[in-house]
Design a protein around this motif. Sequence first.
Motif, PDB file in Angstrom:
ATOM      1  N   ALA A  33     -11.646 -29.936  38.454  1.00  0.00           N
ATOM      2  CA  ALA A  33     -11.883 -29.571  37.020  1.00  0.00           C
ATOM      3  C   ALA A  33     -11.937 -31.120  36.183  1.00  0.00           C
ATOM      4  O   ALA A  33     -11.107 -32.025  36.272  1.00  0.00           O
ATOM      5  CB  ALA A  33     -11.302 -28.682  36.372  1.00  0.00           C
ATOM      6  N   ARG A  40     -11.590 -29.785  27.820  1.00  0.00           N
ATOM      7  CA  ARG A  40     -12.051 -28.270  27.393  1.00  0.00           C
ATOM      8  C   ARG A  40     -13.359 -27.743  27.092  1.00  0.00           C
ATOM      9  O   ARG A  40     -13.659 -26.719  27.608  1.00  0.00           O
ATOM     10  CB  ARG A  40     -11.081 -28.059  26.165  1.00  0.00           C
ATOM     11  CG  ARG A  40      -9.673 -27.988  26.473  1.00  0.00           C
ATOM     12  CD  ARG A  40      -8.867 -27.739  25.289  1.00  0.00           C
ATOM     13  NE  ARG A  40      -7.243 -27.616  25.577  1.00  0.00           N
ATOM     14  CZ  ARG A  40      -6.769 -28.745  25.217  1.00  0.00           C
ATOM     15  NH1 ARG A  40      -7.060 -29.941  25.115  1.00  0.00           N
ATOM     16  NH2 ARG A  40      -5.288 -28.466  25.678  1.00  0.00           N
ATOM     17  N   ALA A  43     -15.150 -27.259  30.582  1.00  0.00           N
ATOM     18  CA  ALA A  43     -14.707 -25.957  31.161  1.00  0.00           C
ATOM     19  C   ALA A  43     -15.220 -24.898  30.654  1.00  0.00           C
ATOM     20  O   ALA A  43     -15.674 -23.833  31.365  1.00  0.00           O
ATOM     21  CB  ALA A  43     -13.148 -25.941  31.259  1.00  0.00           C
ATOM     22  N   ALA A  44     -15.268 -24.887  29.394  1.00  0.00           N
ATOM     23  CA  ALA A  44     -15.649 -23.789  28.614  1.00  0.00           C
ATOM     24  C   ALA A  44     -17.293 -23.673  28.993  1.00  0.00           C
ATOM     25  O   ALA A  44     -18.083 -22.382  29.113  1.00  0.00           O
ATOM     26  CB  ALA A  44     -15.401 -23.820  27.186  1.00  0.00           C
ATOM     27  N   ALA A  47     -17.507 -22.252  32.448  1.00  0.00           N
ATOM     28  CA  ALA A  47     -17.131 -20.763  32.355  1.00  0.00           C
ATOM     29  C   ALA A  47     -18.261 -19.663  31.859  1.00  0.00           C
ATOM     30  O   ALA A  47     -18.830 -19.012  32.197  1.00  0.00           O
ATOM     31  CB  ALA A  47     -15.982 -20.479  31.833  1.00  0.00           C
ATOM     32  N   VAL A  54     -12.302 -19.022  30.826  1.00  0.00           N
ATOM     33  CA  VAL A  54     -11.131 -19.828  31.235  1.00  0.00           C
ATOM     34  C   VAL A  54     -10.051 -19.113  31.191  1.00  0.00           C
ATOM     35  O   VAL A  54      -9.610 -18.732  29.935  1.00  0.00           O
ATOM     36  CB  VAL A  54     -11.294 -21.329  30.523  1.00  0.00           C
ATOM     37  CG1 VAL A  54      -9.756 -22.268  30.779  1.00  0.00           C
ATOM     38  CG2 VAL A  54     -12.539 -22.202  30.601  1.00  0.00           C
ATOM     39  N   SER A  56      -6.900 -20.427  32.710  1.00  0.00           N
ATOM     40  CA  SER A  56      -5.698 -21.266  32.919  1.00  0.00           C
ATOM     41  C   SER A  56      -6.295 -22.737  33.476  1.00  0.00           C
ATOM     42  O   SER A  56      -6.988 -22.878  34.136  1.00  0.00           O
ATOM     43  CB  SER A  56      -4.664 -20.733  33.516  1.00  0.00           C
ATOM     44  OG  SER A  56      -3.444 -21.578  33.388  1.00  0.00           O
ATOM     45  N   GLY A  58      -6.986 -26.978  34.145  1.00  0.00           N
ATOM     46  CA  GLY A  58      -7.801 -27.938  33.479  1.00  0.00           C
ATOM     47  C   GLY A  58      -6.925 -29.225  33.596  1.00  0.00           C
ATOM     48  O   GLY A  58      -5.997 -29.496  34.543  1.00  0.00           O
ATOM     49  N   LEU A  65      -8.120 -25.430  37.858  1.00  0.00           N
ATOM     50  CA  LEU A  65      -8.543 -24.397  36.869  1.00  0.00           C
ATOM     51  C   LEU A  65      -8.632 -22.976  37.423  1.00  0.00           C
ATOM     52  O   LEU A  65      -9.121 -23.000  38.444  1.00  0.00           O
ATOM     53  CB  LEU A  65      -9.941 -25.113  36.317  1.00  0.00           C
ATOM     54  CG  LEU A  65     -10.603 -24.520  35.159  1.00  0.00           C
ATOM     55  CD1 LEU A  65      -9.792 -24.453  33.787  1.00  0.00           C
ATOM     56  CD2 LEU A  65     -12.039 -25.020  35.098  1.00  0.00           C
ATOM     57  N   LEU A  67     -10.789 -19.533  36.249  1.00  0.00           N
ATOM     58  CA  LEU A  67     -11.878 -18.789  35.645  1.00  0.00           C
ATOM     59  C   LEU A  67     -11.603 -17.610  36.149  1.00  0.00           C
ATOM     60  O   LEU A  67     -11.146 -17.006  37.295  1.00  0.00           O
ATOM     61  CB  LEU A  67     -13.222 -19.320  35.895  1.00  0.00           C
ATOM     62  CG  LEU A  67     -13.411 -20.966  35.687  1.00  0.00           C
ATOM     63  CD1 LEU A  67     -14.948 -21.102  36.329  1.00  0.00           C
ATOM     64  CD2 LEU A  67     -13.302 -21.346  34.323  1.00  0.00           C
ATOM     65  N   THR A  77      -0.007 -16.911  32.051  1.00  0.00           N
ATOM     66  CA  THR A  77      -0.434 -18.018  32.759  1.00  0.00           C
ATOM     67  C   THR A  77       0.662 -19.197  32.701  1.00  0.00           C
ATOM     68  O   THR A  77       1.390 -19.247  31.647  1.00  0.00           O
ATOM     69  CB  THR A  77      -1.786 -18.504  31.931  1.00  0.00           C
ATOM     70  OG1 THR A  77      -1.501 -19.022  30.711  1.00  0.00           O
ATOM     71  CG2 THR A  77      -2.839 -17.507  32.052  1.00  0.00           C
ATOM     72  N   ASP A  79       0.563 -23.672  33.637  1.00  0.00           N
ATOM     73  CA  ASP A  79       0.027 -24.511  34.334  1.00  0.00           C
ATOM     74  C   ASP A  79       1.257 -25.359  34.632  1.00  0.00           C
ATOM     75  O   ASP A  79       2.216 -25.646  33.845  1.00  0.00           O
ATOM     76  CB  ASP A  79      -0.851 -25.514  33.580  1.00  0.00           C
ATOM     77  CG  ASP A  79      -1.954 -24.876  32.905  1.00  0.00           C
ATOM     78  OD1 ASP A  79      -2.347 -23.895  33.807  1.00  0.00           O
ATOM     79  OD2 ASP A  79      -2.521 -25.171  31.841  1.00  0.00           O
TER      80      ASP A  79
END
Length: 197
Positions: A33, A40, A43-44, A47, A54, A56, A58, A65, A67, A77, A79
């Motif tokens: 990702a 961010r 990624a959004a 998604a 999203v 968790s 990235g 990542l 989704l 979540t 990371d």
Amino acid sequence: MLSYNVRSLRDDTAALARVIHACAPDLVLVQEAPRFFRWRKAAARLAKASGLVVLSGGATAAGPLLLCSLRVTVERTEDVLLPLTPGLHRRGFATAVVRIAGARLGVLSCHLSLQRDERLAQAGLLLERLASMGVEHAVAGGDLNDVPTGKAFRHLAGPLQDCRAVAPWGGDLTFPQDGPRKRIDAVFATPGIEVLG
């Protein structure tokens, strides 16, 4: 569930979103990702275009990542950044504990090292992370950078079941993308999960 290396969204993002949307997954385990400038937002956008949100990961997980669809209830979540070997790329895990249709499930997306010894150590850390999630059932998937006969792959396939998802082109070879000749990507599940396809 779908696992997908998106190559930092360097390819046709609209086509990628169409593929994800057509699969209608509740969970997508993403590798590579975007991790840098405006990651961010990227990624959004992926998604949203895929009909997901999203969950968790990235940049905070060094690339993996998660989704999910709105059918997923999220418990927690985390990371996880893995130990850094000087001169090599930073790696991590995107993890979550979720409920889908009443079933509680641990989820982990990974992208393991290109370096053999580091990759094997990361496979061990992956198993430890799954064991520490406090769930009976879990799935883990991603770009292992290892073939099924490799040490890291075998280390994971010992305690976990290799789900051996069939690729859309009719085989299970996953790399390279323009003419797959070997399988370096996989999805694993804990015993007790019935793999339907």
